[in-house]
Design a protein around this motif. Structure first.
Motif, PDB file in Angstrom:
ATOM      1  N   THR A   9       5.171 -23.054 -43.464  1.00 58.30           N
ATOM      2  CA  THR A   9       4.026 -22.941 -43.585  1.00 58.30           C
ATOM      3  C   THR A   9       3.891 -21.376 -42.278  1.00 58.30           C
ATOM      4  O   THR A   9       5.106 -20.501 -41.985  1.00 58.30           O
ATOM      5  CB  THR A   9       3.479 -23.286 -42.670  1.00 58.30           C
ATOM      6  OG1 THR A   9       3.614 -24.798 -43.418  1.00 58.30           O
ATOM      7  CG2 THR A   9       1.897 -23.564 -41.796  1.00 58.30           C
ATOM      8  N   GLN A  36      -5.854 -20.319 -38.436  1.00 56.49           N
ATOM      9  CA  GLN A  36      -5.217 -20.285 -39.789  1.00 56.49           C
ATOM     10  C   GLN A  36      -4.488 -20.062 -39.604  1.00 56.49           C
ATOM     11  O   GLN A  36      -3.012 -19.633 -39.527  1.00 56.49           O
ATOM     12  CB  GLN A  36      -5.678 -19.164 -40.260  1.00 56.49           C
ATOM     13  CG  GLN A  36      -6.764 -18.229 -39.505  1.00 56.49           C
ATOM     14  CD  GLN A  36      -7.384 -17.715 -38.473  1.00 56.49           C
ATOM     15  OE1 GLN A  36      -6.384 -16.856 -38.268  1.00 56.49           O
ATOM     16  NE2 GLN A  36      -7.911 -17.822 -37.416  1.00 56.49           N
ATOM     17  N   SER A  37      -3.906 -20.905 -40.839  1.00 57.41           N
ATOM     18  CA  SER A  37      -2.924 -20.947 -41.580  1.00 57.41           C
ATOM     19  C   SER A  37      -1.953 -21.517 -43.055  1.00 57.41           C
ATOM     20  O   SER A  37      -3.627 -21.849 -43.803  1.00 57.41           O
ATOM     21  CB  SER A  37      -1.513 -22.211 -41.059  1.00 57.41           C
ATOM     22  OG  SER A  37      -2.045 -23.708 -41.702  1.00 57.41           O
ATOM     23  N   ASP A  38      -1.586 -20.917 -43.887  1.00 58.19           N
ATOM     24  CA  ASP A  38      -1.561 -21.133 -44.966  1.00 58.19           C
ATOM     25  C   ASP A  38       0.572 -21.651 -45.436  1.00 58.19           C
ATOM     26  O   ASP A  38       1.214 -20.906 -44.649  1.00 58.19           O
ATOM     27  CB  ASP A  38      -0.860 -19.757 -46.012  1.00 58.19           C
ATOM     28  CG  ASP A  38      -1.259 -19.657 -47.530  1.00 58.19           C
ATOM     29  OD1 ASP A  38      -2.567 -20.404 -48.049  1.00 58.19           O
ATOM     30  OD2 ASP A  38      -0.066 -19.623 -48.348  1.00 58.19           O
ATOM     31  N   ASP A  40       3.538 -24.812 -48.513  1.00 51.74           N
ATOM     32  CA  ASP A  40       3.582 -24.491 -49.337  1.00 51.74           C
ATOM     33  C   ASP A  40       4.358 -26.107 -49.454  1.00 51.74           C
ATOM     34  O   ASP A  40       5.268 -25.929 -48.137  1.00 51.74           O
ATOM     35  CB  ASP A  40       3.992 -23.587 -50.556  1.00 51.74           C
ATOM     36  CG  ASP A  40       3.362 -22.906 -51.024  1.00 51.74           C
ATOM     37  OD1 ASP A  40       2.669 -23.020 -51.250  1.00 51.74           O
ATOM     38  OD2 ASP A  40       3.540 -22.119 -50.332  1.00 51.74           O
ATOM     39  N   ASN A  60      -0.450 -26.230 -51.980  1.00 50.96           N
ATOM     40  CA  ASN A  60      -0.923 -25.339 -51.682  1.00 50.96           C
ATOM     41  C   ASN A  60      -1.702 -25.847 -50.305  1.00 50.96           C
ATOM     42  O   ASN A  60      -2.700 -26.458 -50.931  1.00 50.96           O
ATOM     43  CB  ASN A  60      -1.046 -24.725 -51.928  1.00 50.96           C
ATOM     44  CG  ASN A  60      -1.735 -23.240 -51.033  1.00 50.96           C
ATOM     45  OD1 ASN A  60      -2.780 -23.100 -50.742  1.00 50.96           O
ATOM     46  ND2 ASN A  60      -1.008 -21.930 -50.801  1.00 50.96           N
ATOM     47  N   ASP A  62      -4.151 -24.983 -47.321  1.00 53.25           N
ATOM     48  CA  ASP A  62      -4.862 -23.926 -46.148  1.00 53.25           C
ATOM     49  C   ASP A  62      -5.518 -25.084 -45.088  1.00 53.25           C
ATOM     50  O   ASP A  62      -5.864 -25.476 -44.707  1.00 53.25           O
ATOM     51  CB  ASP A  62      -6.023 -23.146 -47.336  1.00 53.25           C
ATOM     52  CG  ASP A  62      -5.318 -22.288 -47.926  1.00 53.25           C
ATOM     53  OD1 ASP A  62      -4.119 -21.920 -47.338  1.00 53.25           O
ATOM     54  OD2 ASP A  62      -6.108 -22.092 -49.192  1.00 53.25           O
ATOM     55  N   TYR A  93      -8.954 -28.835 -44.009  1.00 57.82           N
ATOM     56  CA  TYR A  93      -8.336 -29.063 -44.856  1.00 57.82           C
ATOM     57  C   TYR A  93      -8.572 -28.421 -45.986  1.00 57.82           C
ATOM     58  O   TYR A  93      -9.321 -29.503 -46.213  1.00 57.82           O
ATOM     59  CB  TYR A  93      -6.980 -30.038 -44.382  1.00 57.82           C
ATOM     60  CG  TYR A  93      -6.305 -30.154 -43.131  1.00 57.82           C
ATOM     61  CD1 TYR A  93      -5.470 -29.272 -42.850  1.00 57.82           C
ATOM     62  CD2 TYR A  93      -7.223 -30.698 -41.711  1.00 57.82           C
ATOM     63  CE1 TYR A  93      -4.550 -29.051 -41.251  1.00 57.82           C
ATOM     64  CE2 TYR A  93      -6.490 -30.271 -40.371  1.00 57.82           C
ATOM     65  CZ  TYR A  93      -5.085 -30.680 -40.607  1.00 57.82           C
ATOM     66  OH  TYR A  93      -4.322 -29.909 -39.370  1.00 57.82           O
ATOM     67  N   ASP A  94      -7.947 -27.463 -47.172  1.00 60.20           N
ATOM     68  CA  ASP A  94      -7.643 -27.860 -48.195  1.00 60.20           C
ATOM     69  C   ASP A  94      -6.392 -27.843 -49.040  1.00 60.20           C
ATOM     70  O   ASP A  94      -5.053 -26.992 -48.402  1.00 60.20           O
ATOM     71  CB  ASP A  94      -8.409 -26.462 -48.349  1.00 60.20           C
ATOM     72  CG  ASP A  94      -8.844 -26.385 -50.420  1.00 60.20           C
ATOM     73  OD1 ASP A  94      -9.480 -27.032 -50.993  1.00 60.20           O
ATOM     74  OD2 ASP A  94      -8.420 -25.579 -50.984  1.00 60.20           O
TER      75      ASP A  94
END
Length: 266
Positions: A9, A36-38, A40, A60, A62, A93-94
Motif C-alpha cells: 500500500t 489517500q491510499s492505493d 494491492d 486493488n 483505493d 473504499y473502492d
C-alpha cells in the motif's frame, strides 16, 4: 491446503489546523485531515496433495478519507481546564477485483470479494475536565460519544446500510508524582457499545437469528507505578484488568454473538 497472501500500500496524508487565542483563557481550533491510499492484495490457495490452485484473487483497494475537527479549551482557573471537541470522519473504499477465480458466484470462498464499495461515516464528540488539586497530582475525567454508520455496495446488489454502531465511553485518570523521580497512574474506562444490522429484519426461517442489536460493552482498569533508579535504570510495574459480559445466543440453535471475557495482566 497452502494459503498465501501479500499486500502493498502507498498512502499520503495532509492536514491543516487553524488555532485562535484572541480571547483570554480560551483556545479554539479547527483542523482538517485528508488521506489517500492505493494498495494491492494478492491471494492464493493451493491444494497441497494435488498442487491444484483452488483460489486466485488480485484486488486493488483505493481509499479516500477525510476528517474535520472543531474544538474549544477553556482555562477558568490556573489549575483547571475544560475541553470539548466534535469531529466527523468519512472513509470511502473502492475494491476492484482484477483477477478472481470465484467470480462465477459459486462456492463458499466468494466472501468477501463480492464487495465493491464501502463507506464508513463517524460523528463523534468528547468532553474532558482536568484539575490539579496539588502540584504533583492531576485528575482527569472524560466522556466520549461516537455514532458510526457502515454502507456497502456489492456486485449486482443495491447499496445498503450494513451496520450502525453507537458507542458511549466514560473514563477517569489520576497521575501522582510522589517525588521528582517516581509516578503512580490509575486509569478507568467504561464503554457502552451496540451494533445494529439489517439481519434483525429477516423473516421466515431466518427470523430471530439476530437480536435487534448486540452489545460490545466492557470496562478496563489499570494501575501503573514507576521509579527512576539511576540515569540508565528505570523500574516500572503495572496491573491491568478487563471485563466484558456480552455473550448472546444459543450455539446449539444459531450463531452466537458477543463474548464474555475476563483478563488480568501484570
Amino acid at each position: 491446503m497452502a494459503v498465501k497472501s501479500d499486500a502493498d500500500t502507498t498512502g499520503f496524508t495532509e492536514s491543516l489546523e487553524i488555532r485562535y487565542t484572541g480571547i483570554p483563557n480560551w483556545v479554539g481550533y479547527v483542523r482538517g485531515e485528508w488521506e489517500q491510499s492505493d494498495g494491492d492484495l494478492n491471494e492464493r490457495e493451493i491444494e497441497a496433495a494435488t498442487a491444484t490452485t483452488t483460489l486466485e484473487r488480485d484486488t486493488n483497494i483505493d481509499l479516500f478519507g477525510q476528517k474535520y475537527v472543531a474544538g474549544l479549551t477553556w482555562y477558568p482557573l490556573r489549575r483547571v481546564n475544560v475541553a470539548a471537541r466534535y469531529w466527523f470522519r468519512d472513509h470511502d473504499y473502492d475494491f476492484d477485483h482484477d483477477l478472481d477465480s470465484t467470480d462465477d458466484n459459486t462456492g463458499s470462498n466468494r466472501f468477501p470479494a463480492y464487495i465493491t464499495e464501502q463507506q464508513i461515516e463517524t460523528h463523534a464528540g468528547d468532553f474532558r475536565v482536568s484539575w490539579r488539586p496539588l502540584d504533583r497530582v492531576r485528575l482527569t475525567a472524560r466522556y466520549d460519544i461516537a455514532y458510526t454508520d457502515y454502507h456497502q455496495r456489492s456486485e449486482e446488489l443495491d447499496e445498503i446500510e450494513s451496520a450502525k454502531v453507537r458507542t458511549h465511553s466514560i473514563g477517569a485518570n489520576t497521575n501522582w508524582n510522589p517525588t521528582v523521580s517516581s509516578y503512580v497512574q490509575g486509569d478507568f474506562h467504561y464503554v457502552l457499545s451496540s451494533t445494529e444490522t439489517p439481519a434483525d429484519e429477516l423473516t421466515g426461517g431466518a427470523a430471530g437469528v439476530l437480536d435487534d442489536e448486540f452489545d460490545n460493552d466492557y470496562w478496563t482498569g489499570s494501575l501503573v507505578g514507576g521509579l527512576a533508579l539511576s540515569e540508565k535504570t528505570d523500574l516500572r510495574t503495572q496491573y491491568f484488568y478487563y471485563r466484558a459480559d456480552n455473550y448472546s445466543g444459543d450455539s446449539a440453535l444459531r450463531q452466537p454473538f458477543g463474548s464474555n471475557a475476563e483478563e488480568h495482566g501484570a
